[in-house]
Design a protein around this motif. Sequence first.
Motif, mmCIF file in Angstrom:
data_model
loop_
_atom_site.group_PDB
_atom_site.id
_atom_site.type_symbol
_atom_site.label_atom_id
_atom_site.label_comp_id
_atom_site.label_asym_id
_atom_site.label_seq_id
_atom_site.Cartn_x
_atom_site.Cartn_y
_atom_site.Cartn_z
ATOM 1 N N LYS A 517 -1.562 1.259 4.899
ATOM 2 C CA LYS A 517 -2.005 0.218 3.964
ATOM 3 C C LYS A 517 -0.966 -0.003 2.872
ATOM 4 O O LYS A 517 -0.679 -1.160 2.517
ATOM 5 C CB LYS A 517 -3.343 0.584 3.337
ATOM 6 N N HIS A 518 -0.387 1.057 2.357
ATOM 7 C CA HIS A 518 0.578 0.919 1.268
ATOM 8 C C HIS A 518 1.789 0.108 1.717
ATOM 9 O O HIS A 518 2.363 -0.655 0.927
ATOM 10 C CB HIS A 518 1.022 2.305 0.783
ATOM 11 N N ALA A 519 2.185 0.260 2.978
ATOM 12 C CA ALA A 519 3.327 -0.511 3.477
ATOM 13 C C ALA A 519 3.034 -2.005 3.397
ATOM 14 O O ALA A 519 3.904 -2.804 3.035
ATOM 15 C CB ALA A 519 3.631 -0.103 4.922
ATOM 16 N N TRP A 520 1.835 -2.395 3.714
ATOM 17 C CA TRP A 520 1.443 -3.805 3.677
ATOM 18 C C TRP A 520 1.139 -4.272 2.252
ATOM 19 O O TRP A 520 1.495 -5.377 1.860
ATOM 20 C CB TRP A 520 0.199 -4.030 4.530
ATOM 21 N N ASP A 521 0.430 -3.434 1.504
ATOM 22 C CA ASP A 521 -0.194 -3.852 0.246
ATOM 23 C C ASP A 521 0.063 -2.785 -0.823
ATOM 24 O O ASP A 521 -0.840 -2.027 -1.182
ATOM 25 C CB ASP A 521 -1.696 -4.044 0.495
ATOM 26 N N PRO A 522 1.287 -2.691 -1.338
ATOM 27 C CA PRO A 522 1.640 -1.590 -2.250
ATOM 28 C C PRO A 522 0.760 -1.513 -3.497
ATOM 29 O O PRO A 522 0.472 -0.419 -3.984
ATOM 30 C CB PRO A 522 3.099 -1.892 -2.617
ATOM 31 N N GLU A 523 0.318 -2.649 -4.010
ATOM 32 C CA GLU A 523 -0.479 -2.644 -5.236
ATOM 33 C C GLU A 523 -1.973 -2.441 -4.978
ATOM 34 O O GLU A 523 -2.762 -2.359 -5.914
ATOM 35 C CB GLU A 523 -0.281 -3.955 -6.009
#
Length: 968
Positions: A517-523
């Motif tokens: 998820k962080h790769a796609w949506d860091p914030e």
Amino acid sequence: MAGRRRQGHGRRVMTGTSLSPVTAEDLVEALRLEVPSLRTDASGGRRAQYSYDASNYRVPPLAVAFPATADEVAAAHRVCHRLGVPVTVRGAGTSMAGNALGTGLVLDLSRHMRRVLEIDPSARTARVEAGIVLDDLQAAVAPHGLVFGPDPSSHNRCTIGGMIGNDACGNHSVRYGRTGEHLLGLDLVLADGTRVVADRDGLHAVDEADRERVARLTASLRGVVEANLAAIRLTLGRIPRQISGYQLQHLLPENGFDVVRALAGTEGTCATVVSATVRLRPKPPASLLIALGYDDVVDAAEDVPLILTFSPAAVEGMDEAMVAAMRHRRGASSVTGLPEGRAWLYVDLDGDDPRQVTADAERLLGELKAAGRMVSGRLITDRSERASLWRVREDGAGLASRLTDGSATWPGWEDAAVAPDRLSGYLRDFRALMAEHRLTGVLYGHFGAGCVHVRLDFRPDTAEGRAAMRAFLAEAARLVVRHGGTLSGEHGDGRARSELLSVMYDQQMLDAFAAFKHAWDPEGLLNPGILVDPRPLDADLALDTGRTTATSTVFALREDPGGITAAANRCVGVGRCRSHIGGVMCPSYRATGDEQHSTRGRARTLQEMLRGALPGGWRSRDAREALDLCLSCRACSSDCPVGVDMATYKSEFLHHHYKWRLRPLSHYSLGWLPLWAALAGRMPRPVNAVMGSRLGPWIARLGGVTPKRRLPAFHGHRAWLRGVAETAQAPAAVLVVDSFTKAFRPELAGAAFRVLADAGLPAQARGDVCCGLTWITTGQLGIARRVLGRTAAVLDATEGPIVVTEPSCAAALAKDLPELVDSEAARRVAARVQTFAGALAERVAAGWRPRRVPDEVLLQTHCHQYAVFGAGQQRDLLRDLGIDKITEVAGCCGAAGNFGFEQEHYDISLAVADQALRHRLEAVAPGTPVLADGISCQMQIEHLVGDGRPGAVHLAQLLDDPQPPSPS
């Protein structure tokens, strides 16, 4: 990682670790300035409608937006990314796990982004926008002999985008598998607004300037896989329905780094899908349904492995509680053709050769009989009977939200799955767990895929009930994992199960999910609180907050002992009212496509009003706006799986809203129509002359009535008596001649009188009573109660069935009378009321036949008759009379009593008529009778066909032969 959000009024959000200064007004203003074409709404009513889906949760958003293009979606993401506002994308809002709720901006793609962009029959592909409803896609590809394989029970309202988000399956998943298996490409918007195309070759930037951004994303995804190769291979993709968590196995080298498949089931937490290219399949030329009866669902599950050896397209299971709920809500005739048993399997076989399919079915029945568990079974080849049985399975899920004793059932553990060969053991242990926790529920699901749906009688409205619910869910998670299963088989983890992923997966896998998820949506802005850094499963429960409750209502609401709050809370969000096909509800939603004008949208608004979340209580402007386009057609009371009766709730609301206040002008003109009609009947010629003059439109406007309709002429107050002279026969029934008939179509009284006499039911005609309908629909319930009290006293002194020619008046006497007048007389009268069609049906069953019957009719069934007396009452009578061809209008006429005559509702009234009625009228062959018993239906038809063409007739006029039979 997803940040925490402040709960409560939802006017601010938490992002990261600090309080964002962004308010709803700030967000709307920023969107207005940067995306001026994007329609955004932060009103209390709109936020109320999008605070819920079909789950147990309530999460008010800051605002709701309705993008029409991918560019608007991207621009909205850019604004939210800059402001630190979470984004949740929504389709039909039918998620049972709370996947479609968020504290920031909700993007509803179902309103405008619902187009078929391209169909390639030779390649068997289609490219569609994410908001398209599955049935609309199926209709578009059907002329090419193609289908989109997955078919959830919500197929008439669920969107392709929602199906991708949950990796949905459906009834025929044994044949077609999951949605992800049918995806070839996705058009995406990332959290920062970057446009990306995903296909089986990887990720590609739409804009050259974003190539480096997309390359970094690809590298990050590969890094997640490389760091967890062994764990992914050993843990994920073990059973057909393992949807819980992220599907990282599709990114493995041996699976070709398939990003498209990996995005299916991510529940909007990684990227927003704006359109998709999907694979289509040829429709099998032959298919056949086998219905199998068992003593028990465990016995049924034991036979699933044997059935699967026959390569079925579907193996669906359900228990007796679902069938009981269907019969309780829709009547005994709603479930016919089931074999003997207390649990059932539907097995669909298909193929190229009908004879081979039948032979396989008979062989399967033989082997099941030899196995000894099946009680009985039968082959269903008739298409209409097959459709009827499938409707039990599809509608039963919504109907099961309320058991026959009136108690509610809830999702939360409605989606677990195991390998099909372990299903019987899992069900045996699961039922033992239910018994241990003293829970009951309704079991059904996709048994051929090992996926079990269940709704349980949790008590999320009490602290003890919520604690018990939490304890059960934790044990149920451990149980399904012991059986090698998954928490979710197609609904997604959402708010209901994400917290329990730690029961199913070890820390390494949870960390891998977080890295993905962080790769796609860091914030952490996309649908936070789900899958990664989840909210507690018992947080944000809709019934876990205080609410103000109306202390009294005028309607008794006997089926809802909790009063108007309990009545409004009947809505659990399944969204059946959002369908554009089948049934009649909800006409204004079908005309506008706006959630606010769906039965669900109105119910959610009322729930928030009664909760105290909308200012004003009964004086709420948001609630008034949501109810404004309700036609009071009553169709929801029968079509809604849980029996939401918005016509009644609207009347109750209007009563309180306008108490001691000036009302809309139409409430005084149309609401008091029986009185004005009686007065006009004393001097019809001068009244008609004035209304037919240039003053007519001006007077109509003064009364809040549209001048665009030609108002009917008034008749003398005694005109109706000419055809109902007393006869030598002793009356066996009472014929109620309503105010509309007396004033505008007095000839109908004579026709009805003669037909009843010919049918062996001579009647005494009574024109001295009123059903109070116009006062009810305008919320003038004090007057309505007094009028109905007198009517009950008069009619209770008569004998025999009470036959009412106007369907809306019959419905008011049968349904509203006992709810507004608390007397034995009222209940006795209500029980005796019949529509004209209902009375004749009994006489036809006794052998009567009219002397003249047409060969063909176009039938417009009045909505009130449909809702209160049965959808097929008139159609079935016409068939019994021997009419060969009946073309039925599938929908509301749009007039609906006073609604279509009110100046502000005229355009919507015609838009509703355009859904079905207008097209049927244009296609009907010249000379074909148009049958419509309701006067509002007749006037709408007359308005649509225009001058010089015949309008509609009442059933009594259709069958009336004013000439006596010649002597033999």
